[in-house]
Design an enzyme around this catalytic site. Structure first.
Site, PDB file in Angstrom:
ATOM      1  N   ARG A   1       8.744   5.082   2.556  1.00  0.00           N
ATOM      2  CA  ARG A   1       7.788   6.188   2.588  1.00  0.00           C
ATOM      3  C   ARG A   1       8.431   7.476   2.052  1.00  0.00           C
ATOM      4  O   ARG A   1       7.802   8.235   1.304  1.00  0.00           O
ATOM      5  CB  ARG A   1       7.269   6.391   4.010  1.00  0.00           C
ATOM      6  CG  ARG A   1       6.552   5.172   4.563  1.00  0.00           C
ATOM      7  CD  ARG A   1       6.383   5.237   6.081  1.00  0.00           C
ATOM      8  NE  ARG A   1       5.498   6.316   6.506  1.00  0.00           N
ATOM      9  CZ  ARG A   1       5.223   6.582   7.785  1.00  0.00           C
ATOM     10  NH1 ARG A   1       5.779   5.852   8.750  1.00  0.00           N
ATOM     11  NH2 ARG A   1       4.409   7.568   8.090  1.00  0.00           N
TER      12      ARG A   1
ATOM     13  N   LEU B   1       9.272  -2.338  12.686  1.00  0.00           N
ATOM     14  CA  LEU B   1       8.356  -1.811  11.683  1.00  0.00           C
ATOM     15  C   LEU B   1       7.687  -0.571  12.267  1.00  0.00           C
ATOM     16  O   LEU B   1       7.473  -0.484  13.476  1.00  0.00           O
ATOM     17  CB  LEU B   1       7.271  -2.836  11.320  1.00  0.00           C
ATOM     18  CG  LEU B   1       7.707  -4.132  10.629  1.00  0.00           C
ATOM     19  CD1 LEU B   1       6.501  -5.042  10.426  1.00  0.00           C
ATOM     20  CD2 LEU B   1       8.383  -3.852   9.295  1.00  0.00           C
ATOM     21  N   ASP B   2       7.330   0.368  11.402  1.00  0.00           N
ATOM     22  CA  ASP B   2       6.581   1.526  11.868  1.00  0.00           C
ATOM     23  C   ASP B   2       5.262   1.067  12.477  1.00  0.00           C
ATOM     24  O   ASP B   2       4.719   0.022  12.113  1.00  0.00           O
ATOM     25  CB  ASP B   2       6.292   2.482  10.704  1.00  0.00           C
ATOM     26  CG  ASP B   2       7.560   3.098  10.134  1.00  0.00           C
ATOM     27  OD1 ASP B   2       8.577   3.115  10.853  1.00  0.00           O
ATOM     28  OD2 ASP B   2       7.534   3.551   8.973  1.00  0.00           O
ATOM     29  N   ARG B   3       4.722   1.874  13.373  1.00  0.00           N
ATOM     30  CA  ARG B   3       3.485   1.504  14.064  1.00  0.00           C
ATOM     31  C   ARG B   3       2.356   1.186  13.089  1.00  0.00           C
ATOM     32  O   ARG B   3       1.619   0.208  13.265  1.00  0.00           O
ATOM     33  CB  ARG B   3       3.058   2.642  14.998  1.00  0.00           C
ATOM     34  CG  ARG B   3       1.745   2.407  15.716  1.00  0.00           C
ATOM     35  CD  ARG B   3       1.432   3.532  16.670  1.00  0.00           C
ATOM     36  NE  ARG B   3       1.201   4.791  15.999  1.00  0.00           N
ATOM     37  CZ  ARG B   3       0.019   5.196  15.537  1.00  0.00           C
ATOM     38  NH1 ARG B   3      -1.045   4.416  15.685  1.00  0.00           N
ATOM     39  NH2 ARG B   3      -0.119   6.365  14.947  1.00  0.00           N
TER      40      ARG B   3
ATOM     41  N   THR C   1       2.605   0.289   9.968  1.00  0.00           N
ATOM     42  CA  THR C   1       2.968  -0.723   8.977  1.00  0.00           C
ATOM     43  C   THR C   1       2.649  -2.105   9.513  1.00  0.00           C
ATOM     44  O   THR C   1       2.915  -2.407  10.675  1.00  0.00           O
ATOM     45  CB  THR C   1       4.464  -0.623   8.632  1.00  0.00           C
ATOM     46  OG1 THR C   1       4.760   0.678   8.146  1.00  0.00           O
ATOM     47  CG2 THR C   1       4.861  -1.660   7.578  1.00  0.00           C
TER      48      THR C   1
END
Length: 532
Positions: free
Chosen positions: A366, A266-268, A270
């Site tokens: 996104r 996961l993105d930081r 998120t």
């Protein structure tokens, strides 16, 4: 096993470090296939053939005819006129290869270590909680890398100033002069020209960026898998300015959940569901389900504007503009992509949206929301004027080329490398400012950590470990007179730096399904009823 399955299995073994295949065996298997006489007769068949030849659509190895076997045998028995075996193309024995690789592998070379993190890495530093943030005591760390092709012939100071922008050139100049930045374990001058295979080592005093002190909560754990609810602001694994302040390090250091195998990321910024395998077999199984699009994923997010009614589908291909700074865009040159969106409710001037990515491209949700003209409310990257007056809606970047876009993103400071600095850098004091000094200056108590609202069950309670003592301990503070960041007044990140309104809510695969609780920002109105 067909060709596609073979490739998937090989990739999984490389990433997850299957115990049946180590660094030595990769080269041994390659040598074995090049010269089949070196494998001992009693050696077991490898679980996965890494280097093999395929001569038909079924992926079978070519059969050797009886005539070819006879010819090969006669060649092996041929001798020179003096009765000695021919030495010109002598095959290396299995034991010789193993011993040679063992010697190289067990050397003290900084790069000659097994992948992963050992106990020494975990003990480099520790955490303390302050102002609702998880912080890491500064520590000394050695970065190592081999000279890249494009660096050959360039001066070492020029390379570090150009390629590693975390510090100004004068910092690297001091490191070279102090012997902290070496080449092949030797001190060199700043005008040293790099050569092929030079090993660069740079000892730095590392300051990690704070992350939220919200605990990581376990959703499910058994002998094969660990499923957690990741808070926003914490990266999954070491990257950039983060090492100990990552999910894998926190789980390993504080709760003894070590050797976890990353299945997805996961993105930081998120939050939400994150799955780890506790063994290679389970990690491969789940990773293959994700790669073969057998996993249904549901996210919730808060976007700008009133999102259209009904199910909106976006099939625009996505291209990575720059891997270095992690930026993507919709482009016909990109990889196929598909996401469906559905508005759940209006939240003021914003909309709560359910997202279902059918593919797993980088920043897919996104980027697709940016393209549709409804970027995530607080997305620091894709909801920014740097993408043009329309912020990238419909792929309109204001006429900027990819090169211009990357340059502009770097100039506004990449959000993924956030570093808060109070005041003008040129006016900061010349003497080192320790963590303690900063705390005293800002009126922060060093004796106790502020209260943090914890859920009923944290990782510690579910793994049988006591909650670690994360109060500030001045004896653990280190400083370095040559450290650039020790001389800066670093401010704490605020909420907008720590969170993005995107949450991984549900994952469902073959025979399993996991779900997290919803974040507070997704429960502002009756939307929660629709979600449940």
């Amino acid at each position: 096993m067909d060709q596609q399955q073979s490739k998937l299995l090989r990739h999984a073994q490389t990433q997850h470090g299957d115990n049946s295949t180590d660094i030595d065996n990769i080269f041994v298997n390659r040598a074995t296939n090049v010269n089949k006489n070196i494998q001992p007769p009693d050696a077991p068949s490898p679980e996965c053939v890494w280097f093999h030849q395929i001569d038909n659509e079924n992926g079978n190895s070519p059969e050797v005819t009886e005539e070819e076997q006879k010819t090969e045998k006669q060649s092996q028995l041929s001798t020179t006129n003096e009765g000695q075996a021919a030495e010109k193309r002598k095959a290396t024995t299995f034991d010789e290869i193993s011993e040679a690789k063992k010697i190289k592998y067990e050397s003290k070379h900084p790069k000659a270590t097994r992948p992963g993190f050992n106990e020494d890495r975990f003990e480099e530093t520790s955490y303390y909680i302050e102002n609702g943030l998880r912080k890491v005591y500064p520590y000394f760390f050695t970065f190592t890398t081999f000279t890249k092709g494009r660096w050959v012939g360039d001066k070492i100071l020029d390379v570090f100033s150009r390629e590693f922008r975390a510090h100004p050139a004068e910092v690297y100049q001091r490191s070279i002069e102090a012997g902290k930045l070496t080449v092949n374990h030797e001190i060199v001058p700043a005008d040293y020209s790099l050569k092929h295979n030079d090993l660069l080592a740079n000892v730095v005093h590392r300051h990690e960026v704070p992350v939220t002190a919200q605990p990581i909560r376990i959703i499910h754990m058994d002998e094969d898998i660990v499923v957690v609810n990741k808070p926003a602001s914490i990266p999954v694994h070491p990257c950039g300015r983060y090492r100990h302040n990552t999910v894998v390090f926190i789980l390993a250091k504080e709760f003894n959940l070590k050797d976890l195998r990353t299945i997805h990321r996961l993105d930081r910024l998120t939050s939400g569901l994150l799955l780890f395998g506790r063994n290679a077999n389970k990690a491969r199984e789940l990773e293959q389900q994700i790669r073969q699009r057998q996993v249904q994923k549901e996210y919730v997010c808060l976007v700008e504007g009133k999102f259209p009614d009904g199910i909106i589908e976006c099939n625009e291909s996505i291209e990575v503009v720059s891997y270095k700074i992690g930026v993507c865009r919709v482009s016909p040159k990109g990889k196929d992509c598909k996401t469906t969106f559905q508005r759940l409710s209006n939240v003021g001037d914003s909309s709560l949206v359910l997202c279902k990515p059918l593919t797993g491209r980088m920043h897919q949700i996104r980027v697709h929301l940016q393209y549709l003209g409804y970027p995530i409310v607080n997305d620091p990257l894709y909801n920014h004027e740097v993408f043009g007056p329309l912020k990238g809606r419909g792929g309109d970047f204001g006429g900027r080329s990819d090169e211009q876009l990357i340059s502009d993103l770097i100039s506004i400071h990449n959000a993924e490398n956030w570093l808060g600095i109070d005041g003008d850098i040129d006016t900061v004091p010349l003497q080192p400012i320790s963590v303690k000094d900063n705390a005293i200056k800002n009126g922060i108590s060093l004796n106790s950590a502020p209260a943090v609202n914890l859920p009923e069950q944290s990782v510690a309670t579910q793994t049988g470990h006591d909650e670690p003592d994360c109060t500030f301990d001045v004896s653990k503070v280190t400083t370095d007179p040559d450290c650039h960041e020790c001389k800066l007044n670093l401010r704490d990140p605020v909420e907008k730096d720590l969170i993005m309104y995107l949450h991984a809510w549900k994952y469902k695969g073959i025979g399993w399904e996991y779900e997290t609780e919803l974040p507070a920002w997704a429960l502002k109105d009756s939307a929660s009823e629709k979600l449940t």
